[in-house]
Design an enzyme around this catalytic site. Structure first.
Site, PDB file in Angstrom:
ATOM      1  N   ALA A 169       3.166  -7.683   2.662  1.00  0.00           N
ATOM      2  CA  ALA A 169       4.456  -7.314   2.101  1.00  0.00           C
ATOM      3  C   ALA A 169       5.017  -6.053   2.743  1.00  0.00           C
ATOM      4  O   ALA A 169       5.006  -5.923   3.954  1.00  0.00           O
ATOM      5  CB  ALA A 169       4.355  -7.208   0.591  1.00  0.00           C
ATOM      6  N   SER A 170       5.460  -5.121   1.958  1.00  0.00           N
ATOM      7  CA  SER A 170       6.185  -3.955   2.470  1.00  0.00           C
ATOM      8  C   SER A 170       5.297  -2.752   2.771  1.00  0.00           C
ATOM      9  O   SER A 170       5.790  -1.720   3.202  1.00  0.00           O
ATOM     10  CB  SER A 170       7.246  -3.528   1.460  1.00  0.00           C
ATOM     11  OG  SER A 170       8.179  -4.553   1.286  1.00  0.00           O
ATOM     12  N   ILE A 171       4.014  -2.873   2.566  1.00  0.00           N
ATOM     13  CA  ILE A 171       3.146  -1.700   2.637  1.00  0.00           C
ATOM     14  C   ILE A 171       3.101  -1.055   4.034  1.00  0.00           C
ATOM     15  O   ILE A 171       2.855   0.131   4.160  1.00  0.00           O
ATOM     16  CB  ILE A 171       1.729  -2.044   2.142  1.00  0.00           C
ATOM     17  CG1 ILE A 171       0.971  -0.777   1.815  1.00  0.00           C
ATOM     18  CG2 ILE A 171       0.979  -2.894   3.138  1.00  0.00           C
ATOM     19  CD1 ILE A 171      -0.278  -1.005   1.001  1.00  0.00           C
TER      20      ILE A 171
END
Length: 102
Positions: free
Chosen positions: A30-32
């Site tokens: 995801a956005s990590i």
């Protein structure tokens, strides 16, 4: 061409089924990692090793013609037109299958 100096995985891709992680398993993180990826890409551009106007086709062979035309800039600015959802988080897929899914 870069040389891989460490290629090992730990833990389970699926704890219930006891499926171990392996370097071949793609992960949707995801956005990590967005800010780290962007900083690395801009550093590589600063070093003259790539340009944010380069297309994915320059780096990846097994993409559709449409996806080969996507630029690094489009990925960094979320304007590439890729879907938000690429499958179930718990589904174990190969890197090639993941690339086809997205």
């Amino acid at each position: 061409m870069e040389t891989i100096i460490y290629d090992k995985s730990f833990g389970y891709a699926d704890r219930d089924l006891k499926v171990p992680y392996s370097p071949e398993i793609a992960n949707d993180i995801a956005s990590i990692s967005k800010q780290f990826s962007a900083a690395a890409i801009l550093k590589l551009q600063e070093d003259g090793r790539l340009n944010i106007q380069d297309t994915l086709g320059k780096f990846l062979d097994n993409l559709s013609e449409q996806k080969r035309k996507i630029t690094l800039h489009q990925l960094l600015t979320h304007t590439a037109g890729l879907p938000l959802y690429s499958g179930k988080d718990a589904k174990v897929v190969s890197k090639d299958d993941f690339n086809r899914m997205v």
